[in-house]
Scaffold this active site. Structure first.
Site, PDB file in Angstrom:
ATOM      1  N   SER A 230     -39.460  58.669   8.929  1.00  0.00           N
ATOM      2  CA  SER A 230     -41.328  59.140   8.489  1.00  0.00           C
ATOM      3  C   SER A 230     -42.241  58.403   6.456  1.00  0.00           C
ATOM      4  O   SER A 230     -43.197  58.413   6.778  1.00  0.00           O
ATOM      5  CB  SER A 230     -41.472  60.538   7.794  1.00  0.00           C
TER       6      SER A 230
ATOM      7  N   SER B 157     -35.624  60.116   7.795  1.00  0.00           N
ATOM      8  CA  SER B 157     -36.540  59.674   7.572  1.00  0.00           C
ATOM      9  C   SER B 157     -36.622  58.487   6.158  1.00  0.00           C
ATOM     10  O   SER B 157     -37.501  58.088   5.980  1.00  0.00           O
ATOM     11  CB  SER B 157     -37.739  60.908   7.588  1.00  0.00           C
TER      12      SER B 157
ATOM     13  N   LYS C 136     -43.039  58.641  -2.407  1.00  0.00           N
ATOM     14  CA  LYS C 136     -43.991  58.774  -0.612  1.00  0.00           C
ATOM     15  C   LYS C 136     -44.994  59.413  -1.082  1.00  0.00           C
ATOM     16  O   LYS C 136     -45.020  60.598  -1.750  1.00  0.00           O
ATOM     17  CB  LYS C 136     -42.935  59.421   0.181  1.00  0.00           C
TER      18      LYS C 136
END
Length: 484
Positions: free
Chosen positions: A150, A174, A75
């Site tokens: 996310s 997330s 990420k």
């Protein structure tokens, strides 16, 4: 056998080289990422260099880690030395860390092949991966739908066969929520099980690096590699040593599963149907299921948003344009420069949460909001402690709905926040939770369920997940990426 051990066997038997494997994934990314929006930075040179190093070890007859040569991704809020890390925010444009996050440092030492950095909601604030400053990520099962957030880019990459596994971050769901929406496994570890050093902070008492993978076995292998104490993160448990892989095949007959009734309120009919079928599956494995009440859970969402936004307000104060990242061009004073930089650099959702956090910490409101939220946090933790004195694990839906159409959350931010209703409690209490696929809705979109364990019982929840996977098949192939 999961993807990681399958590929590891192929590499050891010289059926494929690590370089060939890396090139296959890079080619797939070049072909399909424009449709999926999973990657914001492709690190081809880094990937091929790591792959060639693994091939040299194999050529020399040396033993390799199960994760050596396996293509993966990070990420874009996980620091990588020499590789731009932006949190998908304009304010960090051009920021190149001088150090690696501990989790990535551990994987790199084992020979992991980094394909690139994946898309995310800006500063991890969102549930749809639409607040990225680059472009939205899309769900491989329906390109008109969100992959969740996310960590939506990592979930899309794994589900869309553009990476074998991914590291994401989970502050209020997330990792687990996008895993649910994309039909893969998402593990959020216990707070303190994995070092947060190098993870760019959103809410420090809630943030945790987690794993996105295609199976419980794969998630177990990656978690065991990144877990453990770290002198650079004082919140890690100095005595914790993970060995979840050895627990995957334990019998769950006679084990007790608790289902809090509060988590079943407001979920869609498709999610409810798949969840209750999953409960029956666990009963067929010999587990005993009991529905029970956890009254404090109704406070989870407001507690989460008060605490997370308060911490974000503090953590994001460092982005002022002075040291790194975006800086306003026209200004007449330092004060104006900082104001303009932050106004230009942050997106709407980040500004919204900073303002909310500043408000609840301000004089006259701190006791009414922030202090009360902390007290309720203690009550939620106490209820979980009591529940785990009676149950081995807790079972809930992961998301109240399946993936929704892109653009929907931009018109109703509050509805966006409701997407976290089943996941925030785990972060508030610092517990481990794993989302695994348990069905599909009427349109064929994946449904996920969440297995929650007591602190540092990742092995137990992954065992339950693995046993469920062994007798079910909720994996749906998509026409994207590398086919193994």
């Amino acid at each position: 056998m999961g993807k990681i051990l399958t590929l590891n066997k192929m590499l050891r038997n010289r059926e494929i080289s690590a370089e060939e494997l890396a090139k296959a994934y890079i080619s797939a990314i070049e072909k399909d990422n424009a449709k999926l929006g999973a990657y914001v930075n492709i690190t081809e040179e880094t990937a091929l260099s790591s792959a060639k190093a693994v091939d040299r070890l194999l050529a020399g007859g040396e033993r390799i880690s199960p994760l050596a040569g396996i293509p993966m991704t990070l990420k874009d809020n996980i620091s990588t030395k020499g590789i731009e890390t932006t949190c998908c925010s304009k304010i960090l444009s051009g920021y190149v860390p001088l150090y690696d996050a501990t989790a990535w440092e551990k994987l790199s030492a084992l020979g992991a092949v980094l394909l690139g950095k994946t898309n995310m909601d800006e500063f991890a604030m969102g549930s749809s991966c639409e607040s990225s400053c680059f472009f939205p990520a899309k769900n491989p099962h329906d390109l008109e739908c969100t992959p969740g957030g996310s960590s939506g880019g990592g979930a899309a990459a794994v589900s869309g066969n553009l990476a074998v596994y991914a590291l994401g971050s989970d502050t209020g769901g997330s990792v687990r929520q996008p895993a649910s929406l994309c039909g893969i496994v998402g593990l959020k570890p216990t707070y303190g099980a994995v070092s947060r050093y190098g993870l760019i902070a959103y809410a420090s008492s809630l943030d945790q690096i987690g794993v996105l993978a295609s199976s419980a076995e794969d998630a177990s292998l990656v978690f065991d590699a990144i877990a453990g104490s770290d002198k650079m993160d004082s919140t890690t448990n100095p005595s914790y040593c993970a060995n979840t892989f050895s627990e995957l095949n334990k019998d769950i007959k006679g084990r007790k599963i608790g289902v809090p009734k509060e988590f079943l309120k407001g979920v869609s009919k498709d999610v409810e149907k798949a969840f209750f079928q999953a409960v029956k599956t666990f009963e067929s494995l010999g587990a005993r299921v009991e529905f029970f009440d956890m009254p404090a859970l109704k406070f989870c969402l407001p507690v989460y948003y008060i605490l997370a936004c308060a911490e974000a307000s503090s953590n994001l104060g460092r982005y002022d344009g002075i040291r790194y990242g975006h800086k306003a061009e026209l200004y007449e004073s330092v004060h104006e420069m900082v104001c303009k930089t932050r106004s230009e650099g942050f997106g709407d959702e980040v500004k919204r949460r900073i303002l909310l956090g500043t408000y609840v910490l301000s004089k006259g409101y701190r006791d009414s909001y922030y202090k009360k939220a902390q007290n309720l946090r203690s009550a939620i933790i106490s209820e979980f402690d009591e529940a785990f004195s009676r149950f081995d694990v807790i079972l809930t839906p992961t998301s109240p709905t399946t993936a929704w159409k892109l653009g929907k959350t931009s018109t109703d931010p509050v509805e966006n926040y409701q997407a976290d209703i089943c996941t925030t409690a785990v972060n508030i209490a610092g517990l481990p939770g794993v989302s695994i696929p348990c069905g599909f809705d009427k349109s064929g979109l994946p449904v996920g369920m969440q297995i929650i364990g007591n602190r540092f019982e990742e092995g137990k929840i992954l065992c339950f997940a693995n046993r469920f996977e062994e007798i079910t098949n909720f994996k749906k192939e998509v026409k994207l990426g590398v086919k193994l």
